[in-house]
Design a protein around this motif. Structure first.
Motif, PDB file in Angstrom:
ATOM      1  N   LEU A   8       0.828  -1.208   0.000  1.00  0.00           N
ATOM      2  CA  LEU A   8       0.000   0.000   0.000  1.00  0.00           C
ATOM      3  C   LEU A   8       0.864   1.260   0.000  1.00  0.00           C
ATOM      4  N   ASP A   9       1.962   1.226   0.727  1.00  0.00           N
ATOM      5  CA  ASP A   9       2.864   2.388   0.741  1.00  0.00           C
ATOM      6  C   ASP A   9       3.397   2.686  -0.653  1.00  0.00           C
ATOM      7  N   ARG A  10       3.824   1.651  -1.365  1.00  0.00           N
ATOM      8  CA  ARG A  10       4.395   1.867  -2.695  1.00  0.00           C
ATOM      9  C   ARG A  10       3.317   2.313  -3.695  1.00  0.00           C
ATOM     10  N   MET A  11       2.109   1.814  -3.545  1.00  0.00           N
ATOM     11  CA  MET A  11       1.020   2.273  -4.415  1.00  0.00           C
ATOM     12  C   MET A  11       0.726   3.746  -4.174  1.00  0.00           C
ATOM     13  N   LEU A  12       0.757   4.154  -2.916  1.00  0.00           N
ATOM     14  CA  LEU A  12       0.522   5.557  -2.599  1.00  0.00           C
ATOM     15  C   LEU A  12       1.618   6.426  -3.204  1.00  0.00           C
ATOM     16  N   ASP A  13       2.861   5.962  -3.137  1.00  0.00           N
ATOM     17  CA  ASP A  13       3.969   6.701  -3.766  1.00  0.00           C
ATOM     18  C   ASP A  13       3.734   6.858  -5.263  1.00  0.00           C
ATOM     19  N   LEU A  14       3.294   5.779  -5.914  1.00  0.00           N
ATOM     20  CA  LEU A  14       3.067   5.816  -7.352  1.00  0.00           C
ATOM     21  C   LEU A  14       1.949   6.796  -7.708  1.00  0.00           C
ATOM     22  N   LEU A  15       0.877   6.791  -6.942  1.00  0.00           N
ATOM     23  CA  LEU A  15      -0.224   7.720  -7.193  1.00  0.00           C
ATOM     24  C   LEU A  15       0.219   9.166  -6.983  1.00  0.00           C
ATOM     25  N   LEU A  16       1.094   9.377  -6.018  1.00  0.00           N
ATOM     26  CA  LEU A  16       1.612  10.722  -5.790  1.00  0.00           C
ATOM     27  C   LEU A  16       2.402  11.207  -7.006  1.00  0.00           C
ATOM     28  N   VAL A  17       3.207  10.327  -7.589  1.00  0.00           N
ATOM     29  CA  VAL A  17       3.961  10.698  -8.787  1.00  0.00           C
ATOM     30  C   VAL A  17       3.011  11.059  -9.927  1.00  0.00           C
ATOM     31  N   PHE A  18       1.978  10.241 -10.117  1.00  0.00           N
ATOM     32  CA  PHE A  18       0.991  10.537 -11.164  1.00  0.00           C
ATOM     33  C   PHE A  18       0.376  11.913 -10.954  1.00  0.00           C
ATOM     34  N   ALA A  19      -0.044  12.185  -9.713  1.00  0.00           N
ATOM     35  CA  ALA A  19      -0.727  13.444  -9.422  1.00  0.00           C
ATOM     36  C   ALA A  19       0.192  14.636  -9.624  1.00  0.00           C
ATOM     37  N   LEU A  20       1.424  14.541  -9.147  1.00  0.00           N
ATOM     38  CA  LEU A  20       2.346  15.676  -9.254  1.00  0.00           C
ATOM     39  C   LEU A  20       2.776  15.897 -10.699  1.00  0.00           C
ATOM     40  N   ARG A  21       2.925  14.832 -11.452  1.00  0.00           N
ATOM     41  CA  ARG A  21       3.282  14.987 -12.864  1.00  0.00           C
ATOM     42  C   ARG A  21       2.193  15.758 -13.605  1.00  0.00           C
ATOM     43  N   GLU A  22       0.942  15.429 -13.311  1.00  0.00           N
ATOM     44  CA  GLU A  22      -0.168  16.149 -13.927  1.00  0.00           C
ATOM     45  C   GLU A  22      -0.223  17.596 -13.439  1.00  0.00           C
ATOM     46  N   TRP A  23       0.009  17.800 -12.141  1.00  0.00           N
ATOM     47  CA  TRP A  23      -0.114  19.141 -11.570  1.00  0.00           C
ATOM     48  C   TRP A  23       0.923  20.095 -12.150  1.00  0.00           C
ATOM     49  N   PHE A  24       2.178  19.687 -12.176  1.00  0.00           N
ATOM     50  CA  PHE A  24       3.232  20.592 -12.624  1.00  0.00           C
ATOM     51  C   PHE A  24       3.192  20.858 -14.123  1.00  0.00           C
ATOM     52  N   ASP A  25       2.398  20.068 -14.855  1.00  0.00           N
ATOM     53  CA  ASP A  25       2.212  20.346 -16.281  1.00  0.00           C
ATOM     54  C   ASP A  25       1.107  21.368 -16.521  1.00  0.00           C
ATOM     55  N   ARG A  26       0.380  21.737 -15.478  1.00  0.00           N
ATOM     56  CA  ARG A  26      -0.750  22.648 -15.646  1.00  0.00           C
ATOM     57  C   ARG A  26      -0.277  24.095 -15.547  1.00  0.00           C
ATOM     58  N   PRO A  27      -0.928  25.002 -16.292  1.00  0.00           N
ATOM     59  CA  PRO A  27      -0.484  26.404 -16.296  1.00  0.00           C
ATOM     60  C   PRO A  27      -0.635  27.097 -14.955  1.00  0.00           C
ATOM     61  N   GLU A  28      -1.591  26.657 -14.136  1.00  0.00           N
ATOM     62  CA  GLU A  28      -1.788  27.325 -12.847  1.00  0.00           C
ATOM     63  C   GLU A  28      -0.803  26.868 -11.779  1.00  0.00           C
ATOM     64  N   ALA A  29      -0.032  25.815 -12.069  1.00  0.00           N
ATOM     65  CA  ALA A  29       0.978  25.371 -11.102  1.00  0.00           C
ATOM     66  C   ALA A  29       2.039  26.453 -10.943  1.00  0.00           C
ATOM     67  N   ASN A  30       2.529  26.583  -9.735  1.00  0.00           N
ATOM     68  CA  ASN A  30       3.538  27.606  -9.449  1.00  0.00           C
ATOM     69  C   ASN A  30       4.728  26.959  -8.743  1.00  0.00           C
ATOM     70  N   PRO A  31       5.510  26.158  -9.482  1.00  0.00           N
ATOM     71  CA  PRO A  31       6.635  25.471  -8.861  1.00  0.00           C
ATOM     72  C   PRO A  31       7.717  26.456  -8.434  1.00  0.00           C
ATOM     73  N   PRO A  32       8.584  26.040  -7.520  1.00  0.00           N
ATOM     74  CA  PRO A  32       9.664  26.935  -7.093  1.00  0.00           C
ATOM     75  C   PRO A  32      10.583  27.294  -8.246  1.00  0.00           C
ATOM     76  N   ALA A  33      11.269  28.415  -8.115  1.00  0.00           N
ATOM     77  CA  ALA A  33      12.120  28.904  -9.202  1.00  0.00           C
ATOM     78  C   ALA A  33      13.173  27.882  -9.596  1.00  0.00           C
ATOM     79  N   TRP A  34      13.748  27.179  -8.610  1.00  0.00           N
ATOM     80  CA  TRP A  34      14.793  26.219  -8.937  1.00  0.00           C
ATOM     81  C   TRP A  34      14.249  25.070  -9.779  1.00  0.00           C
ATOM     82  N   TYR A  35      12.963  24.715  -9.589  1.00  0.00           N
ATOM     83  CA  TYR A  35      12.350  23.645 -10.370  1.00  0.00           C
ATOM     84  C   TYR A  35      12.326  24.016 -11.849  1.00  0.00           C
TER      85      TYR A  35
END
Length: 301
Positions: A163-190
């Motif tokens: 379950l821990d590893r599945m949660l990690d995988l879902l987190l990667v999916f979610a963040l990959r989608e989020w940072f591709d969106r125009p409203e995302a505001n990642p840190p400058a170094w990112y």
């Protein structure tokens, strides 16, 4: 190394708290939200994520919501539905392999699943600081959510790790989608990691925070002059290279200090300080507390 992979380094669920609720409309469930990060999703049926200080967010089957705690939130079939269950109160209908299960309503046509990163240090400060307090990303059909919904009900050896590893995988999916969106505001170094000049210098700092870097050495990695790197780095990241190096070391140190087997001295050496006093001075200047105090708080959480 791409920017998201760099951001996710060290992120690993540890005995994540899983919760599922079977409900039929109308339904409304409150979660106290004390964890550093919680993923929410519906495997069957739609719902709404309602977090304090935010407008209600639609949560369709296959979507993933993330809540950066501490922040109480409600999952409901409709924002207007009165609260029916508070998971912060004692009692649940079933407890299997660390997963709490609630059932209410006539048929339980909707399955709501949450997974929380409960342990400080399992999600780094640099990731949390890059995220809004609550958001939802449409990930479309996701077999991992369905598989999680099936696995969460089992009681088998190694279930917690699965379950821990599945949660990690879902987190990667979610963040990959989020940072591709125009409203995302990642840190400058990112954003700067993709720059042909600043990127190599940043990756060098991230890969070896304990090395005694100079601006000249970082410029050599970027294959530009010292002056060019310093100017471009400051313009894109917001601070000069060596200032960023110190801040990055303290971010790494903060995560390391939360590990049970770490000591202030070992962390100091890991981030490039032979002198514990110099490390403590730098840590307090950047983070506002002494490393020993930060460690006490992190281990108590």
């Amino acid at each position: 190394m791409d920017a998201l992979t760099d951001l996710l380094r060290g992120v690993r669920a540890q005995s994540a708290l899983m919760c599922r609720a079977f409900a039929s409309p109308p339904w409304s469930v409150r979660y106290p939200g004390p964890a550093p990060l919680t993923a929410v999703m519906t495997s069957h049926g739609d719902g709404w994520l309602i977090a304090e200080g935010h407008q209600p967010m639609r949560l369709r089957a296959g979507d993933i919501g993330l809540v950066r705690g501490p922040l109480p939130f409600i999952l409901a079939d409709d924002p207007a539905t009165p609260l029916q269950l508070d998971t912060g109160l004692p009692g649940c209908d079933e407890w299997v392999s660390g997963t709490r299960t609630y059932r209410f309503g006539a048929e339980g046509t909707t399955l709501v699943v949450t997974g929380s990163y409960e342990v400080e240090g399992s999600v780094s400060d640099r990731l949390l600081n890059a995220l809004p307090r609550a958001f939802v990303v449409p990930c479309g059909p996701c077999g991992t959510i369905d598989l999680l919904s099936e696995e969460i009900a089992k009681d088998r050896p190694g279930q917690e790790s699965v379950l821990d590893r599945m949660l990690d995988l879902l987190l990667v999916f979610a963040l990959r989608e989020w940072f591709d969106r125009p409203e995302a505001n990642p840190p400058a170094w990112y954003r700067a990691l993709g720059d042909p000049v600043v990127g190599p210098a940043l990756r060098a700092i991230h890969d070896e925070p304990g090395r005694t870097w100079t601006v000249v050495e970082l410029a050599e990695r970027a294959r530009v002059s010292r002056a060019v790197l310093a100017k471009r780095f400051t313009a894109q990241v917001g601070v000069p290279p060596l200032t960023y190096l110190t801040e990055w070391r303290m971010s790494v140190a903060a995560d390391l200090l939360a590990k049970p087997d770490a000591t202030v001295h070992s962390v100091a050496r890991a981030v490039g300080y032979r002198d514990g006093f110099a490390f403590s001075t730098a840590f307090k200047r950047v983070r506002g507390v002494r490393p020993s105090d930060h460690r006490v708080v992190a281990l108590r959480a």
